[in-house]
Write a protein that holds these residues in place. Sequence first.
Motif, short mmCIF file in Angstrom:
data_model
loop_
_atom_site.label_atom_id
_atom_site.label_comp_id
_atom_site.label_asym_id
_atom_site.label_seq_id
_atom_site.Cartn_x
_atom_site.Cartn_y
_atom_site.Cartn_z
N SER A 70 78.87 9.22 77.28
CA SER A 70 77.66 8.74 76.63
C SER A 70 76.53 9.72 76.99
N ARG A 71 75.33 9.36 76.66
CA ARG A 71 74.21 10.26 76.98
C ARG A 71 73.16 9.50 77.76
N ASP A 72 72.54 10.19 78.70
CA ASP A 72 71.48 9.54 79.46
C ASP A 72 70.16 9.62 78.68
N CYS B 227 76.96 12.04 79.97
CA CYS B 227 77.33 11.37 81.22
C CYS B 227 78.49 10.42 80.96
N GLY B 228 79.07 9.91 82.04
CA GLY B 228 80.22 9.03 81.91
C GLY B 228 79.88 7.59 82.23
N ASP B 229 80.90 6.84 82.64
CA ASP B 229 80.73 5.42 82.98
C ASP B 229 80.37 5.23 84.46
N ASP C 283 86.68 9.17 85.46
CA ASP C 283 85.65 8.76 84.51
C ASP C 283 85.97 9.30 83.12
N LYS D 127 80.05 2.77 78.82
CA LYS D 127 78.86 2.11 79.37
C LYS D 127 78.37 2.92 80.58
N ARG D 128 77.25 3.55 80.40
CA ARG D 128 76.70 4.42 81.44
C ARG D 128 76.44 3.65 82.74
N ASN D 129 76.79 4.27 83.86
CA ASN D 129 76.54 3.70 85.20
C ASN D 129 77.19 2.33 85.41
N ASP E 220 78.41 6.06 88.05
CA ASP E 220 77.19 6.58 88.65
C ASP E 220 77.61 7.68 89.64
#
Length: 306
Positions: free
Chosen positions: A232-234, A240-242, A228, A211-213, A244
């Motif tokens: 996932s992808r932005d 990107c990771g989980d 982290d 789950k991003r951010n 922020d």
Amino acid sequence: MTARIIDGLLLSQQLRAEVAERTAELTARGYQPGLAVILVGNNVASQIYVRNKIKACNDNGLYSVYDCYTDDLTEADLLTRIGVLNSDPKIHGILVQLPLPPHINAYKIIEMIAPEKDVDGFHIANAGALMTGKPLFRPCTASGVLKMLEYQGIPLAGANAVVIGRSNIVGKPIAMLLVQADATVTICGRKTRDLAVHTRSADIIVAATGKRNLVTASMVKPGATVIDVGISRDDDGKLCGDVDFASVREVAGYLTPVPGGVGPMTITMLLISTIEAADRAAGGNGCDCTRLSGGLCSTRLQTLLI
Ligand code: NAD
């Protein structure tokens, strides 16, 4: 405070130098470590992961076999193929890339892998033995996370650790290894009522949800270590990771990036597990494999298999 970045690429490079050296020694004795990787279907992310694993084998002198099947492969045919690999002396590790197509029972497939070749550590014999602290193989992502913490000298005994994500292949094994390192561990999942209440008192946060951010600066205690695992992808398609990253970096003491954090370590630990398996096949006493990863000696293997 600006967090120190735990560089998984750099640590991987150091460990892979040892991997290549150890592989060459075993190869010279007629036991070139061999890994079989099986992919079923055309999941794009899985194709990338598998390619990276095969490349890492090739780059470090390991023998590898890559079986890539279309998603109409039957469960029976996959079981048969694993049976063949189980008895192939050139193969010391077998990895079936998950997820599998819905018509194939992943549990049944993993259980077909010989425990002494189960380099992912997902077979019930290894997953169960993880509870007692004595598996033949520890799941690669979990052992990669622990390796990063050890390498950075982060104190684990007595630390409050929060693992977010409780899957069998990532979250739970990480939590179990932290318990074995004497951390006080809380495992959070989707149903956790107030995640921030837990994370704010954590010395170590491991986020493994996808789950991003999910983890923001206000959820992190100043100076805490944040690992982290998520991928996932932005909105621009960038990995990107989980966590922020930009905001947490200003609060945490240590932080892993995505990419370049846990990902390369997962592959490195896979190579190390394959070497351990080859070392056992060669009748090794385990001392050499412990140099790399604290693995088990072959006498331990014999004890576990009888
Ligand atoms: P999964 O989907 O099986 O499990 C996700 C877990 O996260 C579940 O336990 C779920 O309860 C929990 N979760 C989801 N949303 C949550 C929320 N809002 N709050 C709290 N918990 C929540 O996934 P997995 O296989 O465990 O993988 C987790 C992540 O790690 C994924 O992004 C995956 O791509 C990544 N991964 C990375 C590596 C690596 O080498 N870096 C390796 C394996 C998996």
